[in-house]
Motif scaffolding. Structure first.
Motif, PDB file in Angstrom:
ATOM      1  N   TYR A  75      -7.918  18.111  12.536  1.00 34.20           N
ATOM      2  CA  TYR A  75      -8.929  17.138  12.984  1.00 34.20           C
ATOM      3  C   TYR A  75     -10.031  17.076  11.937  1.00 34.20           C
ATOM      4  O   TYR A  75      -9.917  17.703  10.875  1.00 34.20           O
ATOM      5  CB  TYR A  75      -9.418  17.479  14.395  1.00 34.20           C
ATOM      6  CG  TYR A  75     -10.323  18.687  14.533  1.00 34.20           C
ATOM      7  CD1 TYR A  75     -10.133  19.850  13.777  1.00 34.20           C
ATOM      8  CD2 TYR A  75     -11.365  18.690  15.453  1.00 34.20           C
ATOM      9  CE1 TYR A  75     -10.956  20.954  13.942  1.00 34.20           C
ATOM     10  CE2 TYR A  75     -12.188  19.790  15.623  1.00 34.20           C
ATOM     11  CZ  TYR A  75     -11.980  20.915  14.861  1.00 34.20           C
ATOM     12  OH  TYR A  75     -12.796  22.002  15.020  1.00 34.20           O
ATOM     13  N   THR A  76     -11.093  16.320  12.204  1.00 33.66           N
ATOM     14  CA  THR A  76     -12.093  16.080  11.156  1.00 33.66           C
ATOM     15  C   THR A  76     -13.531  16.392  11.615  1.00 33.66           C
ATOM     16  O   THR A  76     -14.360  15.495  11.700  1.00 33.66           O
ATOM     17  CB  THR A  76     -12.038  14.621  10.660  1.00 33.66           C
ATOM     18  OG1 THR A  76     -12.411  13.764  11.753  1.00 33.66           O
ATOM     19  CG2 THR A  76     -10.654  14.234  10.164  1.00 33.66           C
ATOM     20  N   PRO A  77     -13.816  17.659  11.913  1.00 31.65           N
ATOM     21  CA  PRO A  77     -15.193  17.995  12.270  1.00 31.65           C
ATOM     22  C   PRO A  77     -16.094  17.931  11.031  1.00 31.65           C
ATOM     23  O   PRO A  77     -15.599  17.757   9.919  1.00 31.65           O
ATOM     24  CB  PRO A  77     -15.059  19.440  12.770  1.00 31.65           C
ATOM     25  CG  PRO A  77     -13.891  19.991  12.011  1.00 31.65           C
ATOM     26  CD  PRO A  77     -12.943  18.831  11.833  1.00 31.65           C
ATOM     27  N   ASP A  78     -17.382  18.090  11.233  1.00 31.28           N
ATOM     28  CA  ASP A  78     -18.400  18.222  10.175  1.00 31.28           C
ATOM     29  C   ASP A  78     -18.643  16.946   9.363  1.00 31.28           C
ATOM     30  O   ASP A  78     -19.777  16.495   9.259  1.00 31.28           O
ATOM     31  CB  ASP A  78     -18.065  19.380   9.206  1.00 31.28           C
ATOM     32  CG  ASP A  78     -17.941  20.710   9.953  1.00 31.28           C
ATOM     33  OD1 ASP A  78     -18.827  20.985  10.782  1.00 31.28           O
ATOM     34  OD2 ASP A  78     -16.956  21.425   9.761  1.00 31.28           O
ATOM     35  N   VAL A  79     -17.572  16.374   8.821  1.00 29.30           N
ATOM     36  CA  VAL A  79     -17.743  15.244   7.910  1.00 29.30           C
ATOM     37  C   VAL A  79     -18.406  14.055   8.622  1.00 29.30           C
ATOM     38  O   VAL A  79     -19.117  13.271   8.006  1.00 29.30           O
ATOM     39  CB  VAL A  79     -16.382  14.851   7.295  1.00 29.30           C
ATOM     40  CG1 VAL A  79     -15.404  14.346   8.337  1.00 29.30           C
ATOM     41  CG2 VAL A  79     -16.551  13.809   6.214  1.00 29.30           C
ATOM     42  N   LEU A  80     -18.194  13.940   9.937  1.00 22.78           N
ATOM     43  CA  LEU A  80     -18.743  12.773  10.642  1.00 22.78           C
ATOM     44  C   LEU A  80     -20.002  13.094  11.430  1.00 22.78           C
ATOM     45  O   LEU A  80     -20.544  12.245  12.138  1.00 22.78           O
ATOM     46  CB  LEU A  80     -17.677  12.148  11.548  1.00 22.78           C
ATOM     47  CG  LEU A  80     -16.887  13.061  12.498  1.00 22.78           C
ATOM     48  CD1 LEU A  80     -17.745  13.803  13.469  1.00 22.78           C
ATOM     49  CD2 LEU A  80     -15.824  12.267  13.214  1.00 22.78           C
ATOM     50  N   THR A  81     -20.514  14.313  11.290  1.00 21.07           N
ATOM     51  CA  THR A  81     -21.677  14.717  12.095  1.00 21.07           C
ATOM     52  C   THR A  81     -22.904  13.841  11.798  1.00 21.07           C
ATOM     53  O   THR A  81     -23.543  13.321  12.716  1.00 21.07           O
ATOM     54  CB  THR A  81     -22.001  16.204  11.843  1.00 21.07           C
ATOM     55  OG1 THR A  81     -20.842  16.974  12.177  1.00 21.07           O
ATOM     56  CG2 THR A  81     -23.174  16.668  12.676  1.00 21.07           C
ATOM     57  N   ASP A  82     -23.229  13.674  10.515  1.00 20.26           N
ATOM     58  CA  ASP A  82     -24.407  12.868  10.163  1.00 20.26           C
ATOM     59  C   ASP A  82     -24.273  11.425  10.633  1.00 20.26           C
ATOM     60  O   ASP A  82     -25.196  10.864  11.229  1.00 20.26           O
ATOM     61  CB  ASP A  82     -24.618  12.849   8.639  1.00 20.26           C
ATOM     62  CG  ASP A  82     -25.132  14.176   8.106  1.00 20.26           C
ATOM     63  OD1 ASP A  82     -25.764  14.934   8.868  1.00 20.26           O
ATOM     64  OD2 ASP A  82     -24.900  14.445   6.914  1.00 20.26           O
ATOM     65  N   GLY A  99     -23.352  20.842  20.461  1.00 17.84           N
ATOM     66  CA  GLY A  99     -22.391  21.130  19.390  1.00 17.84           C
ATOM     67  C   GLY A  99     -22.961  20.639  18.073  1.00 17.84           C
ATOM     68  O   GLY A  99     -24.177  20.449  17.930  1.00 17.84           O
ATOM     69  N   ARG A 100     -22.050  20.421  17.120  1.00 20.33           N
ATOM     70  CA  ARG A 100     -22.488  19.959  15.798  1.00 20.33           C
ATOM     71  C   ARG A 100     -23.278  18.658  15.895  1.00 20.33           C
ATOM     72  O   ARG A 100     -24.356  18.511  15.321  1.00 20.33           O
ATOM     73  CB  ARG A 100     -21.269  19.739  14.891  1.00 20.33           C
ATOM     74  CG  ARG A 100     -20.587  21.002  14.428  1.00 20.33           C
ATOM     75  CD  ARG A 100     -19.269  20.665  13.734  1.00 20.33           C
ATOM     76  NE  ARG A 100     -18.290  20.228  14.724  1.00 20.33           N
ATOM     77  CZ  ARG A 100     -17.239  20.943  15.111  1.00 20.33           C
ATOM     78  NH1 ARG A 100     -16.975  22.093  14.548  1.00 20.33           N
ATOM     79  NH2 ARG A 100     -16.420  20.499  16.040  1.00 20.33           N
ATOM     80  N   ILE A 101     -22.735  17.679  16.637  1.00 18.70           N
ATOM     81  CA  ILE A 101     -23.376  16.364  16.692  1.00 18.70           C
ATOM     82  C   ILE A 101     -24.666  16.428  17.508  1.00 18.70           C
ATOM     83  O   ILE A 101     -25.705  15.902  17.092  1.00 18.70           O
ATOM     84  CB  ILE A 101     -22.401  15.298  17.245  1.00 18.70           C
ATOM     85  CG1 ILE A 101     -21.238  15.117  16.250  1.00 18.70           C
ATOM     86  CG2 ILE A 101     -23.113  13.971  17.499  1.00 18.70           C
ATOM     87  CD1 ILE A 101     -20.056  14.309  16.787  1.00 18.70           C
ATOM     88  N   GLY A 102     -24.628  17.104  18.650  1.00 23.52           N
ATOM     89  CA  GLY A 102     -25.829  17.215  19.484  1.00 23.52           C
ATOM     90  C   GLY A 102     -26.987  17.856  18.734  1.00 23.52           C
ATOM     91  O   GLY A 102     -28.133  17.394  18.816  1.00 23.52           O
ATOM     92  N   ALA A 103     -26.690  18.917  17.994  1.00 23.67           N
ATOM     93  CA  ALA A 103     -27.742  19.608  17.245  1.00 23.67           C
ATOM     94  C   ALA A 103     -28.313  18.702  16.159  1.00 23.67           C
ATOM     95  O   ALA A 103     -29.525  18.680  15.914  1.00 23.67           O
ATOM     96  CB  ALA A 103     -27.194  20.896  16.630  1.00 23.67           C
ATOM     97  N   ARG A 104     -27.451  17.918  15.509  1.00 19.92           N
ATOM     98  CA  ARG A 104     -27.942  17.015  14.465  1.00 19.92           C
ATOM     99  C   ARG A 104     -28.800  15.894  15.058  1.00 19.92           C
ATOM    100  O   ARG A 104     -29.830  15.519  14.495  1.00 19.92           O
ATOM    101  CB  ARG A 104     -26.769  16.442  13.656  1.00 19.92           C
ATOM    102  CG  ARG A 104     -27.137  15.697  12.388  1.00 19.92           C
ATOM    103  CD  ARG A 104     -27.880  16.541  11.356  1.00 19.92           C
ATOM    104  NE  ARG A 104     -27.294  17.850  11.121  1.00 19.92           N
ATOM    105  CZ  ARG A 104     -26.272  18.106  10.315  1.00 19.92           C
ATOM    106  NH1 ARG A 104     -25.729  17.154   9.613  1.00 19.92           N
ATOM    107  NH2 ARG A 104     -25.814  19.324  10.181  1.00 19.92           N
ATOM    108  N   VAL A 105     -28.402  15.376  16.225  1.00 19.57           N
ATOM    109  CA  VAL A 105     -29.212  14.356  16.907  1.00 19.57           C
ATOM    110  C   VAL A 105     -30.611  14.925  17.191  1.00 19.57           C
ATOM    111  O   VAL A 105     -31.629  14.274  16.935  1.00 19.57           O
ATOM    112  CB  VAL A 105     -28.536  13.900  18.228  1.00 19.57           C
ATOM    113  CG1 VAL A 105     -29.482  13.035  19.058  1.00 19.57           C
ATOM    114  CG2 VAL A 105     -27.239  13.149  17.947  1.00 19.57           C
TER     115      VAL A 105
END
Ligand code: GLV
Ligand code: GLV
Length: 325
Positions: free
Chosen positions: A97-104, A157-163
């Motif tokens: 899968y593709t985590p991290d790369v799409l977080t921003d 998670g990754r996305i929530g923390a970045r938001v």
């Protein structure tokens, strides 16, 4: 002979496509619409790897149609809810899968959707084009500001923390989050972990970034919306199935909450005669969270590399969701 790889869509970004094309025999659904289930069931037979998208349901029936030589299923997404992870694991089929790369990109879109909803950007632009802008007006198109507000993030998670990191500089008064465990990432925005009920009761903005699992399916139901403030705004960028959509329509109609911004819904695409489209306090986007050009190209490369890593006997080099769960 070259390994056989099924690609389930005709318009995957070319950088990833080229990588597979160089090294594999490709079995391709060439259209830019989702592969029909019957085609998926037949085209998957005999392949060693699958490049799929979140629109493809890879369940027990599909996996068993493939045959025992299937070694890897790689999805060009961070979400995995369309894959039967248990069946894949039982057969020792690796999952990419593709985590991290799409977080921003996804966090950026979440902020855009939040502002479009709270500051009524889409509605205001439509009003201008419809000739409804008669003069600068003291109360027209007003909505709640972020400064001084309480933001609640469901699933840090990754996305929530970045938001949360992105929203903190908007001078919000505090950021709450609900999660099974304390998250060290919360230090960057002084996030406070609270029970979900408290988050719902206190937040001016409730932002859902939690993954869809059997436990989170339908968690936003009538009862959950009932706990939210009448002035609050609900944002979902995760999966539509986390929301009881009939309950959401009802609470938006009754003004039990102020507005909702959704990048995900059920079904996708949403039928044009759906109740959600009749509401002026709902902003709907067509699941474009990760849709930055560069990010989608990188996602295609990562997905292709995940497949190649396994086919070349090197699965350690890919991010494995099975390890993380
Ligand atoms: C998008 O929803 C993804 O899972 O990548
Ligand atoms: C708005 O345009 C203002 O000048 O307050």
């Amino acid at each position: 002979s070259r390994p056989r790889v099924l690609i389930t869509r005709g318009d995957i970004p070319s950088p990833g496509y080229k990588l597979l094309h160089q090294e594999c025999e490709l079995i391709e659904w060439k259209k830019s619409t989702p592969i029909p289930r019957s085609e998926l069931l037949s085209m998957i037979t005999g392949v060693d790897g699958v490049f799929c998208l979140l629109t493809d349901k890879i369940d027990e029936e599909v996996i068993s149609s493939a045959g025992p030589q299937l070694k890897v299923v790689a999805t060009m997404s961070v979400g995995l809810d369309h894959l039967d992870l248990k069946s894949l694991k039982e057969r020792n089929i690796k999952v990419g899968y593709t985590p991290d790369v799409l977080t921003d990109a996804t966090a950026e879109l979440t902020v855009a959707l939040l502002l479009a909803t709270s500051r009524r950007i889409i509605q205001a632009e439509k009003a201008l084009r419809a000739g409804e802008w008669t003069s600068w007006s003291p109360t027209w198109m007003c909505g709640p500001g972020l400064a001084g507000s309480i933001v609640g993030i469901v699933g840090l998670g990754r996305i929530g923390a970045r938001v949360a990191e992105y929203l903190y500089p908007f001078r919000v008064s505090k950021i709450l989050y609900s999660s099974r465990s304390e998250k060290s990432a919360a230090a960057a925005f002084k996030g406070q972990r609270v029970p979900l009920d408290q988050l719902l009761a206190e937040s001016d903005f409730v932002i859902v970034t939690i993954a869809q699992t059997p436990e989170t399916r339908g968690m936003f139901n009538e009862e959950a919306f009932g706990k939210m403030k009448k002035s609050s705004i609900f944002i979902n960028v995760s999966r539509g199935e986390i929301v009881d959509q009939d309950a959401l329509v009802k609470v938006l109609k009754n003004r039990g909450i102020r507005a909702a911004g959704l990048d995900v819904m059920t079904p996708e695409p949403i039928p044009l005669d759906h109740e959600l489209l009749k509401l002026d306090n709902c902003v709907l986007l067509p699941h474009i969270g990760s849709a930055s050009t560069e990010v989608r190209e990188q996602m295609s490369v990562i997905t292709a590399n995940n497949i190649l890593a396994v086919l070349k006997g090197n699965p350690e080099s890919m991010p494995s969701p099975l390890k993380m769960q």
